[in-house]
Design an enzyme around this catalytic site. Structure first.
Site, PDB file in Angstrom:
ATOM      1  N   LYS A 117      56.032 -20.288-121.652  1.00 43.84           N
ATOM      2  CA  LYS A 117      57.215 -19.838-120.915  1.00 43.84           C
ATOM      3  C   LYS A 117      58.466 -20.174-121.688  1.00 43.84           C
ATOM      4  O   LYS A 117      58.491 -21.140-122.455  1.00 43.84           O
ATOM      5  CB  LYS A 117      57.302 -20.532-119.549  1.00 43.84           C
ATOM      6  CG  LYS A 117      58.169 -19.812-118.550  1.00 43.84           C
ATOM      7  CD  LYS A 117      57.424 -18.680-117.878  1.00 43.84           C
ATOM      8  CE  LYS A 117      58.275 -17.928-116.894  1.00 43.84           C
ATOM      9  NZ  LYS A 117      57.512 -16.960-116.113  1.00 43.84           N
ATOM     10  N   ASP A 119      68.754 -11.422 -99.234  1.00 39.64           N
ATOM     11  CA  ASP A 119      69.016 -11.614-100.657  1.00 39.64           C
ATOM     12  C   ASP A 119      70.438 -12.147-100.798  1.00 39.64           C
ATOM     13  O   ASP A 119      71.332 -11.715-100.068  1.00 39.64           O
ATOM     14  CB  ASP A 119      68.865 -10.298-101.442  1.00 39.64           C
ATOM     15  CG  ASP A 119      68.739 -10.545-102.947  1.00 39.64           C
ATOM     16  OD1 ASP A 119      67.674 -10.241-103.511  1.00 39.64           O
ATOM     17  OD2 ASP A 119      69.709 -11.065-103.558  1.00 39.64           O
TER      18      ASP A 119
HETATM   19  P1  NAI Z   1      64.739 -11.103-109.978  1.00 32.65           P
HETATM   20  O1  NAI Z   1      65.736 -11.970-110.633  1.00 32.65           O
HETATM   21  O2  NAI Z   1      64.660  -9.664-110.348  1.00 32.65           O
HETATM   22  O3  NAI Z   1      64.902 -11.160-108.373  1.00 32.65           O
HETATM   23  C1  NAI Z   1      65.112 -12.336-107.642  1.00 32.65           C
HETATM   24  C2  NAI Z   1      65.922 -11.939-106.412  1.00 32.65           C
HETATM   25  O4  NAI Z   1      66.028 -13.058-105.540  1.00 32.65           O
HETATM   26  C3  NAI Z   1      67.364 -11.496-106.746  1.00 32.65           C
HETATM   27  O5  NAI Z   1      67.659 -10.283-106.085  1.00 32.65           O
HETATM   28  C4  NAI Z   1      68.210 -12.659-106.232  1.00 32.65           C
HETATM   29  O6  NAI Z   1      69.498 -12.260-105.841  1.00 32.65           O
HETATM   30  C5  NAI Z   1      67.366 -13.143-105.061  1.00 32.65           C
HETATM   31  N1  NAI Z   1      67.589 -14.522-104.639  1.00 32.65           N
HETATM   32  C6  NAI Z   1      67.793 -15.622-105.391  1.00 32.65           C
HETATM   33  N2  NAI Z   1      67.920 -16.721-104.613  1.00 32.65           N
HETATM   34  C7  NAI Z   1      67.764 -16.296-103.342  1.00 32.65           C
HETATM   35  C8  NAI Z   1      67.770 -16.947-102.084  1.00 32.65           C
HETATM   36  N3  NAI Z   1      67.961 -18.268-101.951  1.00 32.65           N
HETATM   37  N4  NAI Z   1      67.594 -16.209-100.962  1.00 32.65           N
HETATM   38  C9  NAI Z   1      67.417 -14.864-101.048  1.00 32.65           C
HETATM   39  N5  NAI Z   1      67.401 -14.195-102.222  1.00 32.65           N
HETATM   40  C10 NAI Z   1      67.568 -14.904-103.351  1.00 32.65           C
HETATM   41  O7  NAI Z   1      63.321 -11.832-110.202  1.00 32.65           O
HETATM   42  P2  NAI Z   1      61.851 -11.204-110.121  1.00 32.65           P
HETATM   43  O8  NAI Z   1      61.449 -10.797-111.484  1.00 32.65           O
HETATM   44  O9  NAI Z   1      61.791 -10.238-109.002  1.00 32.65           O
HETATM   45  O10 NAI Z   1      60.994 -12.505-109.766  1.00 32.65           O
HETATM   46  C11 NAI Z   1      60.936 -13.017-108.446  1.00 32.65           C
HETATM   47  C12 NAI Z   1      59.945 -14.179-108.413  1.00 32.65           C
HETATM   48  O11 NAI Z   1      58.655 -13.702-108.787  1.00 32.65           O
HETATM   49  C13 NAI Z   1      60.286 -15.324-109.377  1.00 32.65           C
HETATM   50  O12 NAI Z   1      59.911 -16.563-108.808  1.00 32.65           O
HETATM   51  C14 NAI Z   1      59.416 -15.018-110.581  1.00 32.65           C
HETATM   52  O13 NAI Z   1      59.120 -16.179-111.335  1.00 32.65           O
HETATM   53  C15 NAI Z   1      58.182 -14.459-109.904  1.00 32.65           C
HETATM   54  N6  NAI Z   1      57.371 -13.599-110.765  1.00 32.65           N
HETATM   55  C16 NAI Z   1      57.931 -12.479-111.330  1.00 32.65           C
HETATM   56  C17 NAI Z   1      57.162 -11.674-112.156  1.00 32.65           C
HETATM   57  C18 NAI Z   1      57.679 -10.384-112.725  1.00 32.65           C
HETATM   58  O14 NAI Z   1      56.879  -9.564-113.153  1.00 32.65           O
HETATM   59  N7  NAI Z   1      58.979 -10.151-112.744  1.00 32.65           N
HETATM   60  C19 NAI Z   1      55.762 -12.027-112.482  1.00 32.65           C
HETATM   61  C20 NAI Z   1      55.256 -13.189-111.768  1.00 32.65           C
HETATM   62  C21 NAI Z   1      56.070 -13.946-110.971  1.00 32.65           C
END
Ligand code: NAI
Length: 353
Positions: free
Chosen positions: A81, A199
């Site tokens: 990572k 969000d």
């Molecule tokens: P992203 O950055 O695209 O989306 C995260 C969202 O959560 C954003 O819209 C943000 O504004 C919102 N957010 C942050 N803090 C918040 C809170 N306290 N309450 C409500 N909303 C909040 O990230 P992504 O890629 O969608 O990843 C989401 C999760 O899934 C992370 O934990 C990541 O590690 C995990 N993940 C993602 C993968 C991927 O393919 N992108 C693969 C495996 C796991």
């Protein structure tokens, strides 16, 4: 939770690099956790941290989660990572190019891709410097966030099954409508689920209300929402003792990596009779697709990702009930058994720390 220093002293990783562009603040932390089963896979997270120690701790925990994901899904791959420390004045393009240079220097020991806070445009900057990255364009494996959403949807269907429900009519609370959360919400809506969402970016919740008839909840209310399944799809560590005690959902399944603040929270939810799909199983879709693409040159059809993660989640939740053990601990034991039984890959033989 152990401190970054304790984790470092325990040496539970193969390689840790602190990346910096000349004098000034730390730019990124890159970890290769375990290559026993094959080269390391793990995306790039870009977010603000309280201090550099918090970034090191996050990188180590996320790289370890990647090792567990590879082990439990049977991939010939290991965990790694990178985290970039976002801050005012960060030269974002230079930071992602620097990561690309270091990935390239590892010559195939580490493949990277997307994670929280990293966009397609960022990944194209990494791809200027290395081929060991999941390109978001036609030359790459495709939309990895969608592969993750496909997998989380399948795991959520299995989790709903554990409480005797189907997706149609299921009330799901989604925390975070980013790359994965919004794609998951669309799939749930299409299958007849009723959504509550939150969000921190208000426009994202409003878009889900318009497009998916979702109920928008305040940020502070989403974890305790009155629903059937909670789907955490934002940051890690959101389920602590307090949140677990107040939880009203009957089950939990989301994309967020390392969703528990500590192992005791997992045991608390198990004692409350709330099944939780292990995060490193539910969110393994992007890894399954990305690693298959890089290691074999083939794309993995979504149906295969869904089938694999539905089956695995069902098995783990059944074993959890049968053996009265939290699902996360069942999954951890299985992943560790595979790691112990696998002959070391050539990457492992050449490891450094
Ligand atoms: P992203 O950055 O695209 O989306 C995260 C969202 O959560 C954003 O819209 C943000 O504004 C919102 N957010 C942050 N803090 C918040 C809170 N306290 N309450 C409500 N909303 C909040 O990230 P992504 O890629 O969608 O990843 C989401 C999760 O899934 C992370 O934990 C990541 O590690 C995990 N993940 C993602 C993968 C991927 O393919 N992108 C693969 C495996 C796991």
């Amino acid at each position: 939770m152990s401190t970054a220093l304790e984790t470092l002293a325990a040496g539970e990783f193969e390689q840790l690099q602190l990346l910096r562009r000349g004098p000034g603040p730390l730019t990124a932390v890159m970890v290769v956790h375990d290559t026993r089963c094959g080269p390391g896979f793990g995306g790039i997270r870009c977010r603000r941290y309280a201090d550099p120690a918090a970034a090191v701790r996050d990188a180590l925990a996320l790289a370890q989660a990647m090792t567990l994901k590879c082990a439990i899904t049977g991939l010939p791959a290991g965990g790694a990572k990178t985290v970039i420390l976002d801050r005012d004045g960060l030269d974002r393009a230079a930071a992602f190019r620097l990561v690309g240079d270091h990935v390239e220097a590892m010559a195939g020991r580490y493949y990277t891709g997307p994670d929280l806070g990293t966009t397609d445009a960022d990944l194209l900057l990494v791809a200027e410097r290395t081929a060991f990255v999941a390109r978001p364009d036609a030359a790459g494996p495709g939309d990895l966030a969608d592969s993750t959403a496909v997998g989380v949807f399948a795991a959520l269907r299995a989790t709903a099954g554990a409480i005797g429900r189907d997706i149609d009519g299921l009330r799901v609370a989604v925390q975070g409508l980013g790359a994965v959360g919004m794609r998951l919400a669309r799939r749930l809506h299409a299958a007849g689920a009723r959504l509550s969402v939150a969000d921190v970016v208000a426009g994202r919740a409003a878009a889900a209300a318009d497009e998916l008839a979702a109920e928008v909840l305040p940020i502070a209310a989403i974890l305790g929402a009155d629903c059937d399944v909670l789907a955490p799809c934002a940051g890690g560590g959101v389920l602590d003792r307090e949140a677990a005690t107040a939880l009203r959902a009957r089950a939990v399944c989301g994309a967020a990596n390392n969703v528990f603040a500590d192992a005791a929270t997992g045991r608390l939810l198990h004692a409350r009779g709330i099944p939780v799909a292990p995060d490193f199983v539910a969110n393994a879709g992007a890894l399954l697709h990305g690693a298959t693409f890089h290691l074999t040159g083939r794309a993995l059809p979504s149906a295969q990702i869904a089938e694999r993660l539905h089956e695995l989640t069902t098995e783990i939740l059944q074993a959890s009930r049968r053996d009265d053990q939290p699902p996360g601990e069942v999954a951890l034991a299985r992943a560790r058994a595979r790691l112990a039984a696998t002959p070391p890959s050539p990457w492992f033989a050449r490891r450094r720390s």
